[in-house]
Design an enzyme around this catalytic site. Structure first.
Site, PDB file in Angstrom:
ATOM      1  N   CYS A 145       0.799  -1.132  -0.123  1.00 59.56           N
ATOM      2  CA  CYS A 145       0.086   0.045   0.093  1.00 59.56           C
ATOM      3  C   CYS A 145       0.657   1.420  -0.113  1.00 59.56           C
ATOM      4  O   CYS A 145       0.311   2.424   0.002  1.00 59.56           O
ATOM      5  CB  CYS A 145      -0.923  -0.096   1.305  1.00 59.56           C
ATOM      6  SG  CYS A 145      -1.989  -1.417   1.396  1.00 59.56           S
ATOM      7  N   HIS A 175      -2.959   7.648   6.279  1.00 60.82           N
ATOM      8  CA  HIS A 175      -3.117   6.408   5.810  1.00 60.82           C
ATOM      9  C   HIS A 175      -4.636   5.732   5.888  1.00 60.82           C
ATOM     10  O   HIS A 175      -5.118   5.462   5.316  1.00 60.82           O
ATOM     11  CB  HIS A 175      -1.799   5.438   6.117  1.00 60.82           C
ATOM     12  CG  HIS A 175      -1.819   4.107   5.536  1.00 60.82           C
ATOM     13  ND1 HIS A 175      -1.876   3.969   4.156  1.00 60.82           N
ATOM     14  CD2 HIS A 175      -1.773   3.063   6.017  1.00 60.82           C
ATOM     15  CE1 HIS A 175      -1.899   2.853   3.496  1.00 60.82           C
ATOM     16  NE2 HIS A 175      -1.693   1.900   4.863  1.00 60.82           N
ATOM     17  N   HIS A 181     -10.004   1.498   0.176  1.00 59.24           N
ATOM     18  CA  HIS A 181      -8.704   1.540   0.255  1.00 59.24           C
ATOM     19  C   HIS A 181      -7.875   0.986  -1.024  1.00 59.24           C
ATOM     20  O   HIS A 181      -8.498  -0.112  -1.298  1.00 59.24           O
ATOM     21  CB  HIS A 181      -7.996   0.560   1.350  1.00 59.24           C
ATOM     22  CG  HIS A 181      -6.639   0.539   1.396  1.00 59.24           C
ATOM     23  ND1 HIS A 181      -5.614   1.150   0.693  1.00 59.24           N
ATOM     24  CD2 HIS A 181      -5.834   0.048   2.540  1.00 59.24           C
ATOM     25  CE1 HIS A 181      -4.219   0.842   1.087  1.00 59.24           C
ATOM     26  NE2 HIS A 181      -4.292   0.133   2.153  1.00 59.24           N
TER      27      HIS A 181
END
Length: 424
Positions: free
Chosen positions: A162, A295, A328
Site C-alpha cells: 500500500c 493512511h 483502500h
C-alpha cells in the site's frame, strides 16, 4: 531535496472520473462506496468500484495489454487533459528523457483469474490467448503507460503493497536528481479482483459496513480501485514561470521496519521514521504542516500505530483519512491520496473523513495536555501551504510525501535573496 513541480495531475476512482468529480465529492463529503456486487464475489462487504471499466475500449495498437487494470489506467490517462500534457512535454524533452514510475499491488491478476476459469479440463492448460506479460505481470501497467505515449526513457513498476503509489515519487525524484531523466509520469493503478477481496477476507480485515477510519467503532477496510497520475519535472527558474496554484513536491520519506508481514510496528516506529525523513528532506518543521492525509485504513492496529507516529511529531494538526470516501485502493492509494492532497492545496480546503462519526479517544482525539489529533469531520476551507500524505504498507514499507504551494517556494526564494543582500 530540490522541489519538483507537479505540472499536471489527475485521479479516477469510485468518486468519479477526473479532478472536478473528485473535488466535488470531497467538498460535499460524498463517498463512493457501495455494497459489493463484484463478479463472483459473494462477500458481505463494501467496495469502491469505478463504473464501466470493462466497457472502456483499448486503443487498437495496445490491444495486447487488455485487462481491467490497464483499461482503468487508460481511463485515468485521458481525464483532465493529462495525456495531452504528457505528449507536449515528451515533445519538448524528448521521448528518452521522460520516465515512467507506476505503483500497483495486484496489477492485472483478474485476467489470470479469468484464464484459470477457462483452462483446458484435460490438460489444465491456460487459454492460448492469455498474455501474462502484458496483463498480470506487475510491470504490465508501467509498460502500458510507456507504450501509450511511445516513451523511451526508464520505466519501472513498484509493488510494495500500500505504499507503492507513493514510493514512485521517490524513485522518480532520484532519477531526475541524478540527471538520468528530465521529467516523469508517476502514478498508481490497482483494480478490483477476487484475489484481493477474498485475500483480505481471509485475514479478517474486511468491514461489513463502509469503512470508518480512526472511528471508535472501526472494524476493517473497504477495498476500492483507482488510477491516479502526476507529471513531475524540475521547477522552472523565476517565480513568474509558476502559476499561482502550482503544487510542488517538497519532501519524500521512506522507511522499511519489516516488523511483520501484515501488521505495522505497534509503536508506529517505521511510520514515524518516514514522516521524519520527509520533513527533513523538505526542510519543513512539523508546525508548518497544515493538513495530514492519514493512511487511515480503518483497521484497529493500523490506525492505532499511525496515531502514535503522528502524535509523536504533531500537535493539533488537522488530519483525516479519505479512504472512507474512496475505499483502500491498495497500490494506487499513495498516488490517489497525493492527488487529493494536491487538490486540498490548490483549492485551500481540508477534506473530511467520510463515515467517521466518533473519533477514537484512545488514539489521541482528546485534549488531555498531551499531543493530540484534530480529526476533521466536516470539510472546511483552510489557508493551506504545506501538506503531508502518508502511505504505509504490508511488511513495514512506509512512505510519506510533503507537498507545498508555489507561494511557499516564492517566499523561500525571497528570504534567500534578502539574506544574500544582507551578507553582501
Amino acid at each position: 531535496m530540490k522541489p519538483l513541480l507537479l505540472s499536471h495531475f489527475t485521479a479516477t476512482s469510485c468518486l468519479g472520473r477526473g479532478l472536478d468529480a473528485t473535488l466535488d465529492a470531497l467538498r460535499s463529503q460524498r463517498g463512493g462506496l457501495a455494497p459489493c456486487d463484484f463478479e463472483r464475489a459473494e462477500l458481505e462487504t463494501w467496495i469502491g468500484a469505478v463504473e464501466d471499466v470493462e466497457a472502456v475500449p483499448m486503443r487498437a495498437d495496445l490491444a495486447e495489454y487488455a485487462c481491467r487494470n490497464n483499461r482503468l489506467a487508460q481511463l485515468g490517462l485521458v481525464q483532465d487533459g493529462f495525456a495531452a500534457h504528457v505528449e507536449a512535454a515528451a515533445a519538448r524533452y524528448g521521448a528518452e528523457r521522460v520516465g515512467v514510475f507506476m505503483g500497483t499491488s495486484t496489477s492485472g491478476i483478474l485476467e489470470t483469474e479469468h484464464a484459470y476459469s477457462q483452462r483446458d479440463p484435460q490438460t489444465g492448460a491456460l487459454p492460448a490467448g492469455f498474455r501474462y506479460a502484458q496483463t498480470h505481470n506487475a510491470y504490465s501497467v508501467a509498460a502500458f503507460v510507456r507504450a501509450y505515449f511511445a516513451l523511451r526513457g526508464p520505466a519501472t513498476a513498484i509493488s510494495s503493497a500500500c505504499s507503492s503509489g507513493a514510493k514512485v515519487f521517490g524513485s522518480a525524484r532520484r532519477m531526475i536528481e541524478a540527471g538520468l531523466i528530465d521529467a516523469a509520469i508517476v502514478g498508481g493503478v490497482d483494480s478490483l479482483c477476487l484475489t484481493t477481496l477474498y485475500g483480505f477476507n481471509s485475514l479478517e480485515l474486511l468491514s461489513r459496513q463502509p469503512c470508518r477510519p480512526f472511528d471508535v467503532a472501526r472494524n476493517g477496510i473497504s477495498i476500492g480501485e483507482a488510477a491516479a497520475f502526476a507529471f513531475i519535472e524540475r521547477v522552472p527558474e523565476g517565480r513568474s514561470a509558476l502559476d499561482d496554484d502550482a503544487v510542488l513536491l517538497l519532501g519524500v520519506g521512506e522507511s522499511s521496519d519489516a516488523h511483520h508481514m501484515s501488521s505495522p510496528h505497534p509503536e508506529g516506529l517505521g511510520a514515524r521514521a518516514a514522516i521524519e525523513q520527509a520533513l527533513a528532506t523538505a526542510g519543513v518543521a512539523p508546525h508548518e504542516i497544515g493538513y495530514i492525509n492519514l493512511h487511515g485504513t480503518a483497521t484497529p492496529s493500523n490506525d492505532a500505530a499511525e496515531s502514535l507516529a503522528v502524535r509523536a511529531l504533531f500537535d493539533g494538526t488537522p488530519c483525516s483519512s479519505t479512504k472512507g470516501a474512496t475505499g483502500h485502493t491498495l497500490g494506487a492509494a499513495g498516488a490517489l491520496e497525493a492527488v487529493i492532497a494536491a487538490l486540498a492545496l490548490r483549492h485551500r480546503f481540508v477534506p473530511a473523513g467520510v463515515n467517521t462519526t466518533q473519533p477514537d479517544p484512545a488514539l489521541g482525539f482528546v485534549d488531555d495536555g498531551a499531543h493530540r489529533l484534530d480529526y476533521v469531520l466536516q470539510s472546511r476551507d483552510a489557508d493551506l501551504h504545506t501538506v503531508l500524505s502518508n502511505s504505509f504498507g504490508f511488511g513495514g514499507t512506509n512512505c510519506s510525501l510533503i507537498l507545498g504551494s508555489a507561494d511557499r517556494l516564492s517566499s523561500e526564494r525571497h528570504e534567500s535573496h534578502d539574506s544574500h543582500e544582507q551578507r553582501a
